[in-house]
Design a protein around this motif. Structure first.
Motif, PDB file in Angstrom:
ATOM      1  N   TRP A 153       7.543  20.047  -1.380  1.00 48.33           N
ATOM      2  CA  TRP A 153       7.670  20.169   0.073  1.00 48.33           C
ATOM      3  C   TRP A 153       6.701  19.136   0.647  1.00 48.33           C
ATOM      4  N   ALA A 154       7.204  17.925   0.877  1.00 47.98           N
ATOM      5  CA  ALA A 154       6.353  16.798   1.255  1.00 47.98           C
ATOM      6  C   ALA A 154       7.217  15.722   1.897  1.00 47.98           C
ATOM      7  N   ASP A 155       6.578  14.784   2.572  1.00 54.28           N
ATOM      8  CA  ASP A 155       7.320  13.663   3.163  1.00 54.28           C
ATOM      9  C   ASP A 155       7.778  12.684   2.086  1.00 54.28           C
ATOM     10  N   TYR A 156       6.877  12.437   1.138  1.00 56.77           N
ATOM     11  CA  TYR A 156       7.141  11.459   0.065  1.00 56.77           C
ATOM     12  C   TYR A 156       6.686  12.051  -1.254  1.00 56.77           C
TER      13      TYR A 156
ATOM     14  N   ILE B 113      11.529  11.798   1.074  1.00 56.20           N
ATOM     15  CA  ILE B 113      12.350  13.015   1.021  1.00 56.20           C
ATOM     16  C   ILE B 113      13.049  13.197   2.375  1.00 56.20           C
ATOM     17  N   ARG B 114      14.371  13.423   2.310  1.00 55.43           N
ATOM     18  CA  ARG B 114      15.164  13.504   3.551  1.00 55.43           C
ATOM     19  C   ARG B 114      15.609  14.921   3.874  1.00 55.43           C
ATOM     20  N   TYR B 115      15.965  15.673   2.831  1.00 57.91           N
ATOM     21  CA  TYR B 115      16.374  17.076   3.040  1.00 57.91           C
ATOM     22  C   TYR B 115      15.790  17.926   1.920  1.00 57.91           C
ATOM     23  N   LEU B 116      15.288  19.095   2.286  1.00 58.62           N
ATOM     24  CA  LEU B 116      14.843  20.075   1.292  1.00 58.62           C
ATOM     25  C   LEU B 116      15.754  21.290   1.376  1.00 58.62           C
TER      26      LEU B 116
ATOM     27  N   MET C 237       4.393  23.458  -3.073  1.00 59.42           N
ATOM     28  CA  MET C 237       5.700  24.110  -3.226  1.00 59.42           C
ATOM     29  C   MET C 237       6.731  23.067  -3.681  1.00 59.42           C
ATOM     30  N   VAL C 238       7.646  23.510  -4.529  1.00 58.45           N
ATOM     31  CA  VAL C 238       8.719  22.607  -4.983  1.00 58.45           C
ATOM     32  C   VAL C 238      10.062  23.304  -4.877  1.00 58.45           C
ATOM     33  N   GLY C 239      11.101  22.507  -4.793  1.00 58.31           N
ATOM     34  CA  GLY C 239      12.465  23.043  -4.763  1.00 58.31           C
ATOM     35  C   GLY C 239      13.442  21.882  -4.792  1.00 58.31           C
ATOM     36  N   GLY C 240      14.713  22.177  -4.631  1.00 55.52           N
ATOM     37  CA  GLY C 240      15.717  21.118  -4.636  1.00 55.52           C
ATOM     38  C   GLY C 240      15.558  20.231  -3.403  1.00 55.52           C
ATOM     39  N   GLY C 241      15.794  18.940  -3.571  1.00 53.39           N
ATOM     40  CA  GLY C 241      15.719  18.035  -2.430  1.00 53.39           C
ATOM     41  C   GLY C 241      16.517  16.774  -2.685  1.00 53.39           C
ATOM     42  N   VAL C 242      16.858  16.077  -1.591  1.00 52.94           N
ATOM     43  CA  VAL C 242      17.452  14.745  -1.727  1.00 52.94           C
ATOM     44  C   VAL C 242      16.622  13.770  -0.909  1.00 52.94           C
TER      45      VAL C 242
ATOM     46  N   MET D  51       0.840  -1.207   0.000  1.00 56.76           N
ATOM     47  CA  MET D  51       0.000   0.000   0.000  1.00 56.76           C
ATOM     48  C   MET D  51       0.875   1.258   0.000  1.00 56.76           C
ATOM     49  N   GLU D  52       0.471   2.271  -0.796  1.00 53.59           N
ATOM     50  CA  GLU D  52       1.270   3.512  -0.832  1.00 53.59           C
ATOM     51  C   GLU D  52       1.057   4.268   0.481  1.00 53.59           C
ATOM     52  N   PRO D  53       2.142   4.917   1.000  1.00 55.71           N
ATOM     53  CA  PRO D  53       1.969   5.671   2.246  1.00 55.71           C
ATOM     54  C   PRO D  53       1.216   6.975   2.005  1.00 55.71           C
ATOM     55  N   ALA D  54       0.735   7.560   3.083  1.00 54.48           N
ATOM     56  CA  ALA D  54       0.169   8.916   2.988  1.00 54.48           C
ATOM     57  C   ALA D  54       1.326   9.893   3.125  1.00 54.48           C
ATOM     58  N   THR D  55       1.131  11.101   2.628  1.00 53.54           N
ATOM     59  CA  THR D  55       2.182  12.108   2.748  1.00 53.54           C
ATOM     60  C   THR D  55       1.578  13.441   3.136  1.00 53.54           C
ATOM     61  N   ARG D  56       2.345  14.207   3.917  1.00 49.74           N
ATOM     62  CA  ARG D  56       1.966  15.600   4.133  1.00 49.74           C
ATOM     63  C   ARG D  56       2.567  16.407   2.985  1.00 49.74           C
ATOM     64  N   GLU D  57       1.860  17.456   2.563  1.00 50.99           N
ATOM     65  CA  GLU D  57       2.347  18.331   1.488  1.00 50.99           C
ATOM     66  C   GLU D  57       2.078  19.775   1.890  1.00 50.99           C
ATOM     67  N   ILE D  58       2.985  20.684   1.482  1.00 43.67           N
ATOM     68  CA  ILE D  58       2.787  22.108   1.798  1.00 43.67           C
ATOM     69  C   ILE D  58       2.428  22.852   0.525  1.00 43.67           C
ATOM     70  N   PHE D  59       1.243  23.451   0.558  1.00 42.57           N
ATOM     71  CA  PHE D  59       0.700  24.176  -0.600  1.00 42.57           C
ATOM     72  C   PHE D  59       0.992  25.672  -0.481  1.00 42.57           C
ATOM     73  N   PHE D  60       1.144  26.308  -1.649  1.00 43.14           N
ATOM     74  CA  PHE D  60       1.282  27.770  -1.730  1.00 43.14           C
ATOM     75  C   PHE D  60      -0.131  28.340  -1.898  1.00 43.14           C
ATOM     76  N   VAL D  61      -0.608  29.105  -0.915  1.00 45.40           N
ATOM     77  CA  VAL D  61      -2.028  29.492  -0.933  1.00 45.40           C
ATOM     78  C   VAL D  61      -2.253  31.007  -0.972  1.00 45.40           C
ATOM     79  N   LYS D  62      -1.207  31.818  -0.771  1.00 43.13           N
ATOM     80  CA  LYS D  62      -1.441  33.269  -0.770  1.00 43.13           C
ATOM     81  C   LYS D  62      -0.178  33.993  -1.232  1.00 43.13           C
ATOM     82  N   ARG D  63      -0.326  34.875  -2.237  1.00 38.71           N
ATOM     83  CA  ARG D  63       0.846  35.638  -2.695  1.00 38.71           C
ATOM     84  C   ARG D  63       1.198  36.674  -1.638  1.00 38.71           C
ATOM     85  N   PRO D  64       2.443  36.671  -1.152  1.00 39.50           N
ATOM     86  CA  PRO D  64       2.800  37.652  -0.119  1.00 39.50           C
ATOM     87  C   PRO D  64       2.919  39.057  -0.695  1.00 39.50           C
TER      88      PRO D  64
END
Ligand SMILES: NC(=O)c1ccc[n+]([C@@H]2O[C@H](COP(=O)([O-])OP(=O)(O)OC[C@H]3O[C@@H](n4cnc5c(N)ncnc54)[C@H](OP(=O)(O)O)[C@@H]3O)[C@@H](O)[C@H]2O)c1
Length: 334
Positions: A99-102, A42-45, A71-76, A1-14
């Motif tokens: 920007w997520a656990d998996y 994902i281990r490091y963002l 949100m996305v960016g470099g990660g390992v 079974m695939e795991p669940a993941t937390r994800e961080i969304f971009f929701v408001k332009r600063p």
């Protein structure tokens, strides 16, 4: 079974300084892997100043983040499952990550890491940071032995690498940073020849004293008042490598600075050139070999500033604009 993941969304332009209310975290189930996909834990963002620019609408070298997107960016991370024949479970990979656990992503979009190097180096010395320093200083700034090189944002990820590479090739290196702890670090850890704390010292007086023969290369990470000051000390045929303008990234209105830059470029026959590291992608392979050699010889050091926990990624990003990071800002996902 695939795991669940937390994800961080971009929701408001600063507007102005980026705040945590631009982000929201949600949990969802991951999709099933298709052919060629991998499941990455994902281990490091990496959080980076350019992300602030992508939060605004308008033309830039990278498209704006869409509201409601993750949100996305470099990660390992480490591969948990693989349906890509070239990637094995257990491999460390680097690439653009949410920007997520998996995440489930195409194996073709990541690079498998050489495990003889610490994995986080792929996010700094042996990644975008090191490459930015390398090409900005050597190709754009055209630095050569004997040059006087001044660096703004010197104690940050890019700045600290620029200074060390400049020392390796025989330059005199002056770093500008925002605290005594950082200027101390520049001298003790990174071997800079001179430093200026722009918050407590008179920048122009200090430059006149430390660079009596003028400045040959100015590597600019911050722009604004600091750059207005440094340009007065440029030598004839000096080069400005415009890498970043972080002091302006949270500005609401465009700032009007002193209009002295163009006359100075004219009379000193100096060159100012902006660059984006991706412009040099065809040459990354050779540059990474050189950076790895210097790193392995101990000539390139990098401090990592690690914030713990995915939920603190927005806070880690904000630290960059407050000058709270000492070294490369990373987020570790336990
Ligand atoms: N052109 C490219 O391809 C490229 C690629 C990567 C990065 N960059 C640019 O390179 C620069 C450095 O990035 P980095 O990842 O290495 O970040 P960093 O330098 O590790 O972190 C940002 C630092 O900027 C300084 N800062 C923040 N606000 C400031 C302000 N208002 N005035 C003066 N300094 C301020 C702070 O240091 P102090 O405590 O010293 O103020 C802070 O620690 C950024 O401008 C970034 O956009 C460009």
């Amino acid at each position: 079974m695939e795991p669940a993941t937390r994800e961080i969304f971009f929701v408001k332009r600063p507007v102005g300084m980026v705040q945590e209310d631009s982000f929201r975290m949600e949990t969802r189930k991951l999709p099933t892997l298709g052919a060629g996909d991998i499941l990455v834990r994902i281990r490091y963002l990496s959080v980076d100043p350019y992300m602030r620019g992508r939060m605004n609408l308008g033309r830039s070298y990278a498209p704006p983040f869409d509201l409601g997107s993750v949100m996305v960016g470099g990660g390992v991370g480490t591969v948990e499952q693989s349906r890509d024949p070239n990637i094995n479970a257990g491999d460390w990979v680097v690439g653009q990550m949410p920007w997520a656990d998996y995440c489930v992503t195409s194996g073709a979009g990541v690079r498998v890491l050489d495990e003889s190097m610490p994995p986080t180096t792929a996010l700094h010395v042996l990644g975008m940071t090191g490459l930015t320093a390398y090409f900005g200083l050597l190709h754009v700034g055209q630095a050569k032995s004997g040059d006087v090189v001044v660096i703004s944002g010197a104690a940050g990820a890019v700045g600290s690498q620029v200074g060390q590479i400049a020392k390796i090739i025989g330059c005199k290196v002056i770093g500008i940073a925002g605290s005594d702890a950082k200027t101390q670090l520049l001298q003790d850890t990174y071997g800079f020849d001179g430093t200026i704390n722009y918050k407590t010292q008179d920048l122009r007086e200090q430059l006149a004293e430390i660079c009596p023969t003028g400045v040959d290369v100015y590597f600019d990470n911050v722009g604004g008042n600091i750059t207005d000051g440094v340009v007065n000390y440029l030598n004839d045929f000096a080069r400005i490598a415009i890498c970043g303008q972080i002091s302006l990234y949270n500005s609401v209105e465009p700032e009007l600075g002193p209009r002295t830059l163009m006359p100075l470029l004219l009379t000193r026959r100096a060159t100012a050139r902006g660059f984006i590291v991706g412009d040099f992608a065809p040459q990354f392979g050779d540059a990474l070999k050189q950076l790895q050699q210097w790193y392995q010889k101990g000539q390139l050091r990098m401090l990592e500033d690690v914030v713990e926990g995915l939920q603190n990624t927005p806070q880690a990003l904000i630290r960059l604009f407050r000058g709270e990071n000492v070294g490369k800002q990373l987020v570790r996902l336990p």
